[in-house]
Design an enzyme around this catalytic site. Structure first.
Site, PDB file in Angstrom:
ATOM      1  N   ASP A 116      -6.084  25.721   2.098  1.00  0.00           N
ATOM      2  CA  ASP A 116      -6.000  25.437   0.631  1.00  0.00           C
ATOM      3  C   ASP A 116      -6.369  24.167   0.171  1.00  0.00           C
ATOM      4  OD1 ASP A 116      -5.816  26.044  -2.021  1.00  0.00           O
ATOM      5  OD2 ASP A 116      -4.123  27.716  -1.525  1.00  0.00           O
ATOM      6  N   ASP A 207     -12.038  26.576  -3.201  1.00  0.00           N
ATOM      7  CA  ASP A 207     -11.226  25.543  -2.359  1.00  0.00           C
ATOM      8  C   ASP A 207     -10.606  26.393  -1.282  1.00  0.00           C
ATOM      9  OD1 ASP A 207      -9.691  27.351  -4.037  1.00  0.00           O
ATOM     10  OD2 ASP A 207      -8.021  25.239  -4.262  1.00  0.00           O
ATOM     11  N   GLU A 208     -10.247  27.340  -1.031  1.00  0.00           N
ATOM     12  CA  GLU A 208      -9.516  28.517  -0.500  1.00  0.00           C
ATOM     13  C   GLU A 208     -10.629  28.944   0.264  1.00  0.00           C
ATOM     14  OE1 GLU A 208      -7.519  31.355  -1.478  1.00  0.00           O
ATOM     15  OE2 GLU A 208      -7.036  30.012  -3.756  1.00  0.00           O
TER      16      GLU A 208
END
Length: 707
Positions: A116, A207-208
DNA sequence: CCAAGAAGGACCC
DNA sequence: GGCCAGGGTCCTTCTAAG
């Protein structure tokens, strides 16, 4: 143990009137369970949020929602009063059975990593604009913030907060317009690194992502020290602070410099063990001659190299370091035996940290028991409150209150909660299949003129049609979404006779839905603040035909890790999970070598294996028109199960064809696959109309009469 | 009487 | 003084027609 009857007296919220201002303050309150928000002056922050909100339409709507939630809780309470002690004891036994089964399912053999990025959008903006360093900033507009940097979080400014409230909390807050193209590009760079640890990793957003490190770790144990050596820039140097410095090489040193180092004979000479290599790296002379980037001809920033060990921790540290080298952004990671725990872990040492739960039941339980349920992905404000009202706050409470939960919640939710309480989650990180819907929506300042509303609708349909053409996708169900100026959301849908992405067709359907809404509101005007159009029931542009293989894949997807099947009281269902942790893939159905179907059609069982285009990958109508159809329906039992695992009668004639088809794919099966057959029947029934339509199957394909 | 579609929501990033 | 996104997924509840 406490039960419902005395609970009400204890819980002041249930005694207080509907949505008291206390309740509303807490509803609007800052959600501080995000990283970087510990020890804030919550009192003050919540007061500011409350003051900024309390006269708005939004707030009024929230109040309504809060009242409805309270109503739900009251209903729950009266339900509780009716539950007898005997019922509770029965439920407890049921729950314990389920938990025993879940325990069998516990799989500690995978190492799942959740990566993350830290305050991703904000971090990208800060990286690219040094003037933002040391300033509280957030990405988004006055309407809504996407994310905030850690400095801003100290003021209580966070994602999903409207910008104007952010400014009230922190008058110096700098707002930056989001730049999604840039984030997408950075995300791509990150994914290049991730792919090297798990080529099948599963991105959840820009983003993860989840990764399965199991295979990587196996190989890592046997890998050479050099393969675990990576370049690191020295921190806290001038270069580090000035990412935009034009004189220094900004390339990814692990792409530009590392290959050269690996080729160097000197490096190889010292690469016998981790220790000799690291000692060499620490020596004065090691990097002589590696000063200038061959790509950009600029001088390298100050760097060193590090040999990362073979452990999981080292591997993940290496991964995070490589992301940072490549993007100059930091990531956090969680390491655990399943995705649910990994996700919680990645938050634990945020930012720029990692946390691991070892694959050990005792360790998992000690982590999970005191964990507030709100930390678990999928449990939000409402579920938290619903469970909170019966005294459930932590995962331990989920267990102690299991009997009550059994009675109050659906079978799906119950199983979900039990899994959480036992710290069990999915151990596979497969990418999601195709998308299920595609949509576009827009918020605007009030529009009530029907002409303008229809105009808005036209724009949206145009956009959606374009998006769908870009994606090469067709759809059947058009859904219009509107939000009134009072924040009331409505959706209205219409299913077209054919798949399409044609703008005019879309528009016709959407405008019809909109017109109906406008008319039904008369004589009052329909006053909107948002309009959206969504298309669902999608199928690919190329082939509106779906192969049987696709069908089975969908099946696998749907039932993989499915708790209902696994916890089903019917022993046939249970046999699967005892033999295999996930349901077999379609080609595993044919475990019987003397089965004719198998020999003919299953490329997995067939030794000759010449036939890539086996019958399973043919379009359905071709499959069905083969003789394979005729002798395929001999065995199917009439049991089937709905999605809650309840047995139901399937004598209705409409299902026959579907059920028959369902048994075809698994005709080769032995007792074990009996389960599969039911699962498939279940699936096909569920999507019956979709099946026959989507696949362009004539009714006659299904038309075999029962015996 | 029942299954499937429609509508509404919870939740995530 | 202003006034709460947009892209999804999944689940539950309601309902109308065969």
């Amino acid at each position: 143990m406490e039960h419902g009857s005395d609970r009400r007296a204890q819980n002041p919220e249930l005694v207080a009137g509907p949505s008291s201002s206390n309740n509303m303050i807490s509803r609007m309150a800052l959600n501080d369970n995000k990283a970087g928000m510990e020890g804030l002056d919550k009192e003050r922050i919540n007061q500011i949020i409350f003051e900024a909100s309390k006269d708005s339409k939004f707030f009024e709507n929230e109040k309504k929602k809060e009242e409805q939630l309270e109503l739900r809780i009251q209903e729950q309470q009266s339900k509780i009063l009716k539950i007898t002690q005997a019922q509770l004891r029965g439920a407890e036994r049921e729950a314990d059975k389920v938990l025993t089964l879940l325990e069998n399912e516990r799989n500690l053999s995978h190492t799942i990593v959740h990566v993350d990025m830290d305050a991703f959008y904000a971090a990208v903006e800060m990286r690219d604009d040094p003037s933002l360093q040391n300033k509280p900033m957030a990405v988004g507009g006055l309407g809504m913030l996407s994310t905030s940097n850690y400095l801003a979080r100290r003021f209580g400014v966070r994602a999903a907060m409207p910008g104007f409230i952010g400014l009230k909390l922190c008058p110096d807050l700098v707002l930056v317009q989001p730049n999604f193209d840039k984030y997408t590009a950075v995300s791509k760079e990150i994914r290049q690194v991730l792919a090297q640890y798990d080529p099948n990793f599963c991105p959840m957003s820009l983003d993860e992502a989840y990764l399965d490190f199991t295979d990587h770790l196996k190989n890592r144990c046997e890998s050479l020290p050099l393969s675990r050596m990576f370049v690191l820039q020295e921190k806290n140097t001038e270069c580090d602070k000035t990412y935009g410095n034009k004189d220094v090489c900004l390339c990814d040193l692990n792409s530009v410099l590392r290959p050269a180092l690996l080729c160097s004979s000197e490096f190889r000479d010292h690469g016998a063990s981790d220790e000799t290599l690291q000692a060499f790296l620490n020596s004065e002379s090691s990097f002589r001659g590696f000063d200038v980037c061959s790509e950009c001809n600029k001088i390298f920033p100050r760097y060193t190299c590090k040999v990362f060990g073979c452990s999981v921790e080292d591997a993940v540290l290496e991964l995070r370091n490589r992301i940072e080298e490549k993007t100059h952004l930091t990531a956090s990671a969680g390491i655990a035996p399943n995705t649910m725990l990994a996700k919680v872990c990645s938050d634990k040492n945020k930012p720029n940290g990692q946390y691991r739960i070892k694959p050990d039941k005792a360790e998992i339980m000690s982590f999970v028991l005191d964990l507030p349920i709100r930390k678990i992905s999928g449990i939000g404000k409402v579920t938290e409150k619903l469970l909170g009202s019966i005294g459930v706050v932590t995962c331990r409470d989920l267990f102690t209150h299991r009997a009550m939960i059994f009675h109050l919640f659906s079978s799906t939710s119950f199983h979900h909660f039990m899994r959480i309480s036992a710290g069990i989650g999915s151990t596979c990180v497969e990418r999601d299949g195709e998308r299920k819907s595609i949509s576009t929506e827009r918020t605007f300042s009030e529009i009530s003129d029907p002409k303008l509303l229809l105009q808005k609708c036209r724009e949206l349909c145009k956009n959606l049609s374009e998006d769908m053409k870009d994606e090469k996708t067709l759809g059947k169900t058009v859904t219009l979404k509107i939000k009134t100026v009072e924040f009331e959301v409505r959706t209205r849908s219409f299913t077209l006779p054919d798949f399409t992405n044609d703008e005019a067709t879309l528009l016709k359907a959407a405008q019809m839905l909109l017109q109906t809404e406008i008319t039904s509101e008369l004589p009052r005007p329909l006053r909107l603040r948002l309009m959206g159009v969504r298309m669902s029931k999608l199928c690919s542009d190329q082939d509106s035909q779906v192969s049987v293989a696709e069908m089975f894949k969908k099946m696998d997807k749907k039932y993989q890790g499915d708790q209902i099947l696994k916890a089903h009281p019917n022993p046939d269902f249970l046999s699967v999970q005892n033999t295999q942790s996930v349901l077999p893939k379609y080609h595993n159905i044919c475990t019987d070598s003397d089965n004719d179907l198998c020999a003919e059609h299953c490329d997995n069982c067939d030794d000759n294996d010449e036939d890539e285009s086996s019958i399973f990958s043919l379009p359905l109508d071709q499959t069905l028109s083969s003789e394979f159809v005729d002798h395929s329906c001999n065995k199917f039992e009439q049991e089937s199960f709905d999605l809650n695992g309840r047995q139901k009668d399937s004598s209705s004639s409409g299902e026959v064809g579907i059920l028959k088809f369902a048994c075809k794919g698994s005709r080769a099966s032995d007792g074990k696959v009996h389960v599969r057959r039911k699962g498939l029947a279940n699936f096909l029934e569920k999507s019956q109309s979709e099946t026959s339509e989507t696949l362009n199957c004539e009714e006659s394909h299904f038309g075999l009469q029962e015996n």
